[in-house]
Enzyme design. Structure first.
Site, short mmCIF file in Angstrom:
data_model
loop_
_atom_site.label_atom_id
_atom_site.label_comp_id
_atom_site.label_asym_id
_atom_site.label_seq_id
_atom_site.Cartn_x
_atom_site.Cartn_y
_atom_site.Cartn_z
N SER A 241 115.68 -19.03 -42.11
CA SER A 241 114.24 -19.09 -41.91
C SER A 241 113.56 -17.92 -42.64
CB SER A 241 113.93 -19.11 -40.41
OG SER A 241 112.58 -19.43 -40.17
N ASP A 466 113.01 -30.49 -42.54
CA ASP A 466 112.75 -29.27 -41.77
C ASP A 466 111.24 -29.11 -41.56
OD1 ASP A 466 112.35 -26.53 -41.00
OD2 ASP A 466 114.27 -26.01 -41.92
N HIS A 495 116.19 -27.06 -38.01
CA HIS A 495 115.91 -25.77 -38.65
C HIS A 495 117.12 -24.88 -38.41
CE1 HIS A 495 113.37 -22.66 -40.27
NE2 HIS A 495 113.49 -21.90 -39.20
#
Length: 533
Positions: A241, A466, A495
């Site tokens: 991320s 995502d 994710h």
């Protein structure tokens, strides 16, 4: 772009509004004067010298590894320590801060050991200190990598045990119910704008000295000092991320210091995207993934009884939202709290069943499960402090990394337009980021992420749908990092892909970490198993 427990998060590509904004922002920040760019270069040169000074100091000092403090909840054989870094790399002998680090040694032989693997879980604002627990919990996905690497976690600057910042009293921060993020009137928008301005002022009041230095490039410099303190010539890094943007910035600043790098669920590193447009992009992607979850709930109507079509599930959601707006559930769960809870489903497949289950129980007449899941726990002062700190760092980094629109008309236009077709997250996300419009501290121009001399092949992992970091981000980084390889998990949308069980992905991540070898071309994997109801 939270990569840890979501708070209220971000965006996607493709609407006319999104494209117009990208153009405006690019125009606003892409053309500094010659003097300004020379000044920026001079600043970067000073910071480059500063980080070299700090790294040399850290290499000499090393890390004094000890058993972890009891309240860190990290049991032996995990060890903890600190690395000292300058607050401002342009002044390497000025104010210093301590960064918390932890590690567990490789599980294989001495001959198998390949050094340290550093980890960042995202955020910005996420703590990496749980990373070594993947070894103590015997997580099978990471067993092969653990044979070769010490697993090293750290709290980035401002986070947790590393000179933590704060913007508001934590108990106030979690109090509920909050205003419905979706405004009914101009008065509602005005009230939210006031809250955002007060939040920015609170950050200045409580953490003002740290704010100018809470940037991704500074965290990347910290990463290089940690590398040196560990006695590592080159960095092995796993970023998820926001951790992918940290990795991208590190790879740009220190290309010759990278040994292996895996980035998973990628923030779009384009200057046009950091961070205003990235958040708008998220809103679009969240809507798509929200629909995927509703389709799954409808397909499992025998378990959940929430409707046999997406439209029926959406209707139940709107009814729940309207009820909670009129009378917050248990006096504390209104629409804002519902969004915070329900958004974990578009984030992570692992949340599909728990969220559907709490929703199903509510519709069947048992409201307590949903209240327990979505309401704050005021008795959990440590958890609340952590949540407030995470949000403060998230805001401080995104506001400092880039120049944000200061005109309310821009925010209002873009979010009103997006909300029409993407109502699930748009306004909640806008209010979360609005403090950046009145940010009291310096806002920088994002680094131009690109390959440099010595950067090895980087492994990029991404699911196609995502929500938090839309797929286009992985494609963009792949273009910018020459020799990188992209693994796409097709028809999937969770994710954080590298931690899921999918042999097509897991085997390639292992192979890269253990041998440095990448596939000759990009790879498409079939999706990991769909969650079971």
């Amino acid at each position: 772009m939270r990569g840890t427990r979501p708070k209220r998060r971000v965006a996607a590509l493709g609407s006319a509004g999104a494209l117009v904004t990208a153009t405006l922002i690019a125009g606003a920040v892409a053309a500094p004067t010659a003097n300004a760019s020379a000044g920026t270069r001079h600043g970067q040169d000073r910071e480059a010298r500063g980080v070299a000074t700090a790294a040399a100091r850290a290499a000499k000092a090393g890390i004094d590894w000890q058993d972890c403090p009891a309240d860190w909840n990290l049991a032996k054989p995990i060890q903890c320590g600190y690395v000292t870094v300058p607050l401002d790399y342009a002044k390497p002998h000025g104010k210093q801060i301590k960064l918390a680090v932890d590690r567990i040694g490789n599980t294989g032989t001495k001959a198998e050991r390949q050094g340290a693997l550093l980890y960042n879980p995202g955020g910005p604002g996420g703590s990496g200190l749980r990373f070594p627990a993947r070894v103590t919990s015997k997580n099978p996905v990471w067993a092969n990598a653990a044979k070769a690497y010490d697993f090293v976690g750290f709290d980035p600057r401002g986070v947790g045990k590393s000179a933590p910042i704060s913007c508001v009293d934590p108990q106030e921060f979690v109090k509920a119910p909050k205003m419905d993020p979706v405004p009914d009137s101009e008065a509602d928008k005005l009230a939210q704008r006031k809250l955002a301005r007060e939040y920015a002022e609170g950050c200045q009041d409580r953490s003002g000295a740290m704010l100018p230095h809470m940037t991704t490039p500074n965290t990347a410099r910290d990463l290089d000092v940690i590398r040196a303190a560990l006695g590592e010539k080159k960095l092995n890094f796993l970023g998820v991320s926001y951790g992918t943007y940290l990795g991208a910035v590190y790879g740009t600043l220190f290309p010759g210091h990278v040994r292996r790098m895996v980035v998973d669920s990628v923030v779009n590193p384009s200057r046009d995207k950091i961070w205003y447009q990235a958040n708008l992009d998220q809103d679009v992607a969240f809507e798509g993934r929200w629909k995927d979850w509703q389709d799954w709930v409808a397909a499992n109507d025998a378990t959940y009884h929430l409707g046999t079509t997406r439209a029926a599930v959406q209707e139940k959601w709107l009814q729940l939202r309207a009820t909670a707006k009129k009378n917050p559930l248990g006096g504390v769960v209104g629409p804002a709290e519902l969004i915070s809870f329900f958004q974990s489903a578009p984030y992570y497949d692992s949340a599909w069943a728990p969220v559907a289950s709490a929703f199903s129980k509510y519709v069947a007449g048992d409201t307590q499960a949903l209240i327990d899941a979505a309401a704050p726990d005021l008795s959990d002062t440590a958890g609340n402090a952590s949540a407030e700190n995470g949000n403060a760092v998230y805001t401080a980094v995104e506001c400092a990394d880039a120049k944000w629109p200061t005109s309310w008309r821009t925010w209002d236009r873009d979010n009103t337009r997006l909300h029409k077709d993407h109502p699930f997250m748009t306004w909640a996300n806008a209010w979360m980021n609005l403090p950046c419009a009145t940010w009291p501290s310096k806002q920088h121009t994002p680094l131009n992420v690109k390959s440099g001399k010595g950067l090895p092949g980087v492994l990029i992992v991404q699911s196609e749908h995502d929500a938090a970091t839309p797929y286009e981000g992985a494609v963009e980084l792949h273009k910018r990092f020459k020799g990188s390889r992209l693994i796409t998990e097709k028809d999937a949308g969770s994710h954080g892909v590298s931690g899921l069980v999918n042999p097509c992905v897991n085997e390639r991540v292992d192979s890269y970490l253990l041998t440095g070898k990448l596939d000759r071309r990009d790879v498409t994997c079939t999706p990991h198993a769909t969650p079971k109801p």
